[in-house]
Design an enzyme around this catalytic site. Structure first.
Site, PDB file in Angstrom:
ATOM      1  N   ASN A   1      59.842  66.461  76.451  1.00  0.00           N
ATOM      2  CA  ASN A   1      60.530  65.197  76.220  1.00  0.00           C
ATOM      3  C   ASN A   1      61.329  64.835  77.468  1.00  0.00           C
ATOM      4  O   ASN A   1      61.370  65.588  78.449  1.00  0.00           O
ATOM      5  CB  ASN A   1      61.394  65.250  74.956  1.00  0.00           C
ATOM      6  CG  ASN A   1      62.548  66.243  75.041  1.00  0.00           C
ATOM      7  OD1 ASN A   1      63.111  66.492  76.110  1.00  0.00           O
ATOM      8  ND2 ASN A   1      62.917  66.825  73.903  1.00  0.00           N
TER       9      ASN A   1
ATOM     10  N   GLU B   1      64.066  67.338  78.583  1.00  0.00           N
ATOM     11  CA  GLU B   1      63.463  68.584  79.069  1.00  0.00           C
ATOM     12  C   GLU B   1      62.820  68.396  80.432  1.00  0.00           C
ATOM     13  O   GLU B   1      62.964  69.235  81.321  1.00  0.00           O
ATOM     14  CB  GLU B   1      62.423  69.075  78.058  1.00  0.00           C
ATOM     15  CG  GLU B   1      63.009  69.517  76.729  1.00  0.00           C
ATOM     16  CD  GLU B   1      61.960  69.664  75.650  1.00  0.00           C
ATOM     17  OE1 GLU B   1      62.246  70.327  74.643  1.00  0.00           O
ATOM     18  OE2 GLU B   1      60.859  69.083  75.796  1.00  0.00           O
TER      19      GLU B   1
ATOM     20  N   ASP C   1      55.793  66.564  67.163  1.00  0.00           N
ATOM     21  CA  ASP C   1      54.688  67.349  66.611  1.00  0.00           C
ATOM     22  C   ASP C   1      53.456  66.477  66.418  1.00  0.00           C
ATOM     23  O   ASP C   1      52.322  66.896  66.688  1.00  0.00           O
ATOM     24  CB  ASP C   1      55.081  67.971  65.271  1.00  0.00           C
ATOM     25  CG  ASP C   1      56.203  68.985  65.390  1.00  0.00           C
ATOM     26  OD1 ASP C   1      56.424  69.493  66.505  1.00  0.00           O
ATOM     27  OD2 ASP C   1      56.849  69.279  64.373  1.00  0.00           O
TER      28      ASP C   1
END
Length: 321
Positions: free
Chosen positions: A199, A202, A269
């Site tokens: 993301n 990150e 996910d």
């Protein structure tokens, strides 16, 4: 290729999902008053339920998208581990480790959708050698049966450096693509992977960039950061998800879908599951990321960790490309 054609191509795909399994528990109630004991809400419990989360939710997304997932992970010798086994079915390889609890995230929701509190039950310790070897035996058994491997890293200890390196090598030897959602500290471990997803926060940490989301030039920064990360870490492709700004790879940017957001839990996910199936079916192509923008937009319109519903899939199939 239209979305309908791409989604239909998922039906004969089988993906091995390896990573940190969780049980997402929900306590749902009505906010009645402020407690006289402390400045907190008093929730009158109305119902409770639990669903597979973490890597298990990635697998559920693959199933929801019309493909088949086999799950490999580690659980404790506890009721939560039993619940996960029952939810995932007999084909899931859940290695039991009596030294750690099954990861559980317990959320308290007030008035249906407002999350008041989350309590985590977990261990972040890496697997011991015996459990790691049991995981790799399961990987070796299942790898010849699949068209893609998806490594789902929530830093709960399952994806040790050894597990990552051995799995990627085994998959590369068989010509099977490896897709991973990694964490900043572990990006270098995924050398040889087909695609690694991060993301915005990150990716900024991993690439040494201060801002990826707030800046007006975040799209170009994301693409530059993706290029830097794949070059430095010998990864074939990098995906950076930017929330309301869409997602970027080193090669292109995909705009987000404008929808009313109820809950972003689990959207990552859905994105990585869609991308893994797309790469298995078509290889690295912008259409699979455009599809991922639609599937992830569908799940954020549901409360709690969710997967695309049958109705969601049918709506996406009708989108004209």
């Amino acid at each position: 290729m239209k979305f309908e054609e791409l989604l239909n191509s998922f039906k004969d795909k089988h993906v091995l999902v390896l990573g940190d399994l969780m049980l997402d528990e929900y306590i749902v109630g009505r906010a009645t008053r402020i407690s006289p004991e402390a400045p907190v809400m008093v929730i009158r419990q109305q119902r409770t339920f639990a669903v597979p989360g973490g890597a298990a939710n990635v697998a559920k997304n693959i199933d929801a998208l019309g493909a088949r997932a086999t799950v490999i992970g580690v659980v404790g010798q506890d009721s939560a581990g039993q619940d996960l086994q029952e939810a995932l079915g007999s084909t899931a390889h859940l290695v039991k480790d009596g030294t750690r609890p099954t990861t559980r995230k317990t959320r308290v929701l007030a008035d249906t959708a407002h999350q008041v509190l989350r309590v985590d039950h977990e261990s972040e310790e890496p697997l011991n050698a015996e459990v790691e070897e049991a995981v790799m035996v399961a990987v070796a058994e299942e790898l010849p049966k699949v068209q893609a491997v998806l490594l789902s890293d929530y830093t709960k200890g399952v994806l040790t450096p050894g597990v990552i390196a051995r799995t990627i090598k085994m998959a590369n030897d068989e010509g099977i693509p490896v897709i991973a959602n990694a964490k900043p500290a572990s990006v270098a471990l995924y050398a040889g992977a087909t695609l690694v997803s991060l993301n915005a926060k990150e990716a900024a940490e991993a690439a040494g960039v201060k801002e990826l989301v707030q800046s007006d030039s975040s799209t170009q920064l994301a693409q530059d950061s993706a290029q830097k990360l794949l070059t430095e870490n010998r990864i074939h492709h990098i995906l950076i998800t930017l929330g309301e700004r869409g997602m970027s790879t080193e090669a292109f940017h995909v705009q987000p879908q404008k929808v009313e957001v109820f809950d972003t839990a689990g959207a990552g996910d859905t994105t990585i599951a869609t991308v893994a199936l797309g790469i298995a079916a078509k290889g690295f192509d912008s259409i699979i990321f455009e599809l991922a923008a639609h599937t992830s937009a569908a799940v954020v319109q549901h409360v709690g960790v969710a997967v695309p519903s049958t109705e969601d899939i049918e709506k996406i199939k009708s989108v004209q490309k």
